[in-house]
Design a protein around this motif. Sequence first.
Motif, short mmCIF file in Angstrom:
data_model
loop_
_atom_site.label_atom_id
_atom_site.label_comp_id
_atom_site.label_asym_id
_atom_site.label_seq_id
_atom_site.Cartn_x
_atom_site.Cartn_y
_atom_site.Cartn_z
N ARG A 46 -2.59 -6.96 -7.70
CA ARG A 46 -3.52 -7.87 -6.68
C ARG A 46 -4.87 -6.72 -6.70
NH1 ARG A 46 -1.29 -8.90 -1.70
NH2 ARG A 46 -0.09 -7.27 -2.39
N PRO A 47 -5.97 -7.49 -6.96
CA PRO A 47 -7.13 -6.76 -6.71
C PRO A 47 -7.36 -6.03 -5.38
CG PRO A 47 -7.90 -8.51 -8.05
CD PRO A 47 -6.12 -8.68 -7.84
N ALA A 48 -7.02 -6.93 -4.32
CA ALA A 48 -7.11 -6.57 -3.03
C ALA A 48 -6.26 -5.24 -2.64
CB ALA A 48 -6.73 -7.73 -2.13
N ALA A 49 -5.04 -5.52 -3.22
CA ALA A 49 -4.14 -4.17 -2.88
C ALA A 49 -4.64 -2.90 -3.62
CB ALA A 49 -2.56 -4.65 -3.28
N MET A 50 -5.20 -3.08 -4.45
CA MET A 50 -6.07 -1.84 -5.47
C MET A 50 -7.15 -1.22 -4.69
SD MET A 50 -3.42 -1.57 -7.70
CE MET A 50 -4.10 -0.38 -8.46
N ALA A 56 -2.02 10.28 -1.60
CA ALA A 56 -2.54 11.62 -1.99
C ALA A 56 -2.31 12.18 -3.53
CB ALA A 56 -2.11 12.85 -1.04
N ASN A 57 -1.33 11.69 -4.16
CA ASN A 57 -1.07 12.21 -5.44
C ASN A 57 -1.47 11.18 -6.65
OD1 ASN A 57 0.89 9.96 -4.98
ND2 ASN A 57 2.54 10.77 -5.66
N VAL A 58 -2.38 10.24 -6.12
CA VAL A 58 -3.09 9.26 -7.16
C VAL A 58 -4.36 9.55 -7.04
CG1 VAL A 58 -3.47 6.84 -7.52
CG2 VAL A 58 -1.32 7.63 -6.64
N THR A 59 -5.18 9.49 -8.43
CA THR A 59 -6.54 9.39 -8.42
C THR A 59 -7.15 8.25 -8.99
OG1 THR A 59 -6.19 11.82 -9.12
CG2 THR A 59 -8.36 10.88 -9.77
N ARG A 60 -8.09 7.66 -8.59
CA ARG A 60 -8.58 6.42 -8.73
C ARG A 60 -9.63 6.81 -10.02
NH1 ARG A 60 -9.07 1.90 -5.96
NH2 ARG A 60 -8.73 3.05 -4.12
N LEU A 61 -9.32 5.98 -11.04
CA LEU A 61 -10.29 6.28 -12.32
C LEU A 61 -11.50 5.44 -12.10
CD1 LEU A 61 -7.71 5.59 -15.15
CD2 LEU A 61 -8.57 7.72 -14.17
#
Length: 73
Positions: A46-50, A56-61
């Motif tokens: 869901r866009p709201a959850a994103m 910490a181990n995730v990078t937003r593109l």
Amino acid sequence: MDRTLTDLLAMDATARRFGCGLNPRLRAAIEADLRYPSRAAAAPPRPAAMAGPLPANVTRLVDRSPLPERKKA
């Protein structure tokens, strides 16, 4: 990809009439892959959850800006 696997199974069915074809274990794996597609494994995000903070181990593109049009010489 589904179309490619379906075509491969169709070619295998034709080849089996002439005494050759895919390895039976490979054929079973392809058939299983077609029966259980990975897109059915989870609900779409869901866009709201994103939009919130990420672990910490995730990078937003980042969205790339459109490339400028090339000028003709």
